[in-house]
Scaffold this motif. Structure first.
Motif, PDB file in Angstrom:
ATOM      1  N   ARG A  84      -5.918   5.725  -7.944  1.00 16.59           N
ATOM      2  CA  ARG A  84      -6.601   6.916  -8.452  1.00 16.59           C
ATOM      3  C   ARG A  84      -5.781   7.513  -9.567  1.00 16.59           C
ATOM      4  O   ARG A  84      -4.564   7.481  -9.558  1.00 16.59           O
ATOM      5  N   PHE A  85      -6.498   8.088 -10.520  1.00 15.83           N
ATOM      6  CA  PHE A  85      -5.847   8.837 -11.591  1.00 15.83           C
ATOM      7  C   PHE A  85      -6.782   9.976 -11.947  1.00 15.83           C
ATOM      8  O   PHE A  85      -8.005   9.832 -11.852  1.00 15.83           O
ATOM      9  N   ASP A  86      -6.231  11.106 -12.371  1.00 16.20           N
ATOM     10  CA  ASP A  86      -7.036  12.288 -12.678  1.00 16.20           C
ATOM     11  C   ASP A  86      -8.201  11.950 -13.603  1.00 16.20           C
ATOM     12  O   ASP A  86      -8.004  11.432 -14.699  1.00 16.20           O
ATOM     13  N   GLY A  87      -9.409  12.262 -13.149  1.00 17.76           N
ATOM     14  CA  GLY A  87     -10.602  12.081 -13.971  1.00 17.76           C
ATOM     15  C   GLY A  87     -11.161  10.673 -14.012  1.00 17.76           C
ATOM     16  O   GLY A  87     -12.173  10.436 -14.658  1.00 17.76           O
ATOM     17  N   ILE A  88     -10.514   9.706 -13.336  1.00 14.80           N
ATOM     18  CA  ILE A  88     -11.009   8.329 -13.346  1.00 14.80           C
ATOM     19  C   ILE A  88     -11.228   7.876 -11.906  1.00 14.80           C
ATOM     20  O   ILE A  88     -10.282   7.781 -11.131  1.00 14.80           O
ATOM     21  N   LYS A  89     -12.481   7.582 -11.562  1.00 20.68           N
ATOM     22  CA  LYS A  89     -12.784   7.091 -10.219  1.00 20.68           C
ATOM     23  C   LYS A  89     -12.781   5.570 -10.220  1.00 20.68           C
ATOM     24  O   LYS A  89     -13.193   4.947 -11.190  1.00 20.68           O
ATOM     25  N   ASP A 116       0.842  -1.198   0.000  1.00 22.30           N
ATOM     26  CA  ASP A 116       0.000   0.000   0.000  1.00 22.30           C
ATOM     27  C   ASP A 116       0.876   1.247   0.000  1.00 22.30           C
ATOM     28  O   ASP A 116       1.865   1.319   0.725  1.00 22.30           O
ATOM     29  N   GLY A 117       0.504   2.229  -0.835  1.00 28.28           N
ATOM     30  CA  GLY A 117       1.227   3.496  -0.880  1.00 28.28           C
ATOM     31  C   GLY A 117       2.359   3.545  -1.889  1.00 28.28           C
ATOM     32  O   GLY A 117       2.951   4.602  -2.099  1.00 28.28           O
ATOM     33  N   ILE A 120       1.516   6.204 -11.528  1.00 30.47           N
ATOM     34  CA  ILE A 120       0.346   6.086 -10.650  1.00 30.47           C
ATOM     35  C   ILE A 120       0.872   6.138  -9.222  1.00 30.47           C
ATOM     36  O   ILE A 120       1.713   5.323  -8.829  1.00 30.47           O
ATOM     37  N   LYS A 121       0.384   7.111  -8.445  1.00 34.10           N
ATOM     38  CA  LYS A 121       0.871   7.299  -7.081  1.00 34.10           C
ATOM     39  C   LYS A 121      -0.085   6.663  -6.079  1.00 34.10           C
ATOM     40  O   LYS A 121      -1.284   6.581  -6.311  1.00 34.10           O
TER      41      LYS A 121
END
Length: 100
Positions: free
Chosen positions: A83-88, A43-44, A68-69
């Motif tokens: 998580r990625f910008d704009g994608i839940k 995790d992380g 991907i962080k």
């Protein structure tokens, strides 16, 4: 000699300290997730995509080399939640990522 309680481990047929047996049982319950090259993920961690991936339902493609962080393990040995910008709710297969 220590005051620790010893218990019989039926798997190994040996007596061992109770704390060691508890740690062994806890480790057995965890799922080990490995990336495309065999690195152990946690995790992380930050991962990089090793292949272009089309995201179903989002209408976009994540390109190879995308960072991907802060991933989260799902309990499945082949899936990671991220998580990625704009994608839940993005779930990636571990075989398509490499740990940074």
């Amino acid at each position: 000699m220590s005051d620790e309680d010893y218990v019989f481990d039926e798997d190994s047929g040996e007596w061992m300290p109770a704390s060691d047996l508890a740690a062994k049982r806890a480790a057995e319950g965890t799922v080990k997730v490995r990336d495309a090259v065999g690195n152990l993920l946690a995790d992380g961690d930050q991962v990089t995509l090793i292949k272009d991936l089309e995201v179903k339902g989002a209408g976009q493609t994540l390109k190879r080399g995308t960072l991907i962080k802060s991933i989260r393990l799902t309990g499945d040995a082949q899936e990671i939640d991220c998580r990625f910008d704009g994608i839940k709710g993005l779930v990636l297969r571990a075989e398509f990522v490499k740990k940074r």
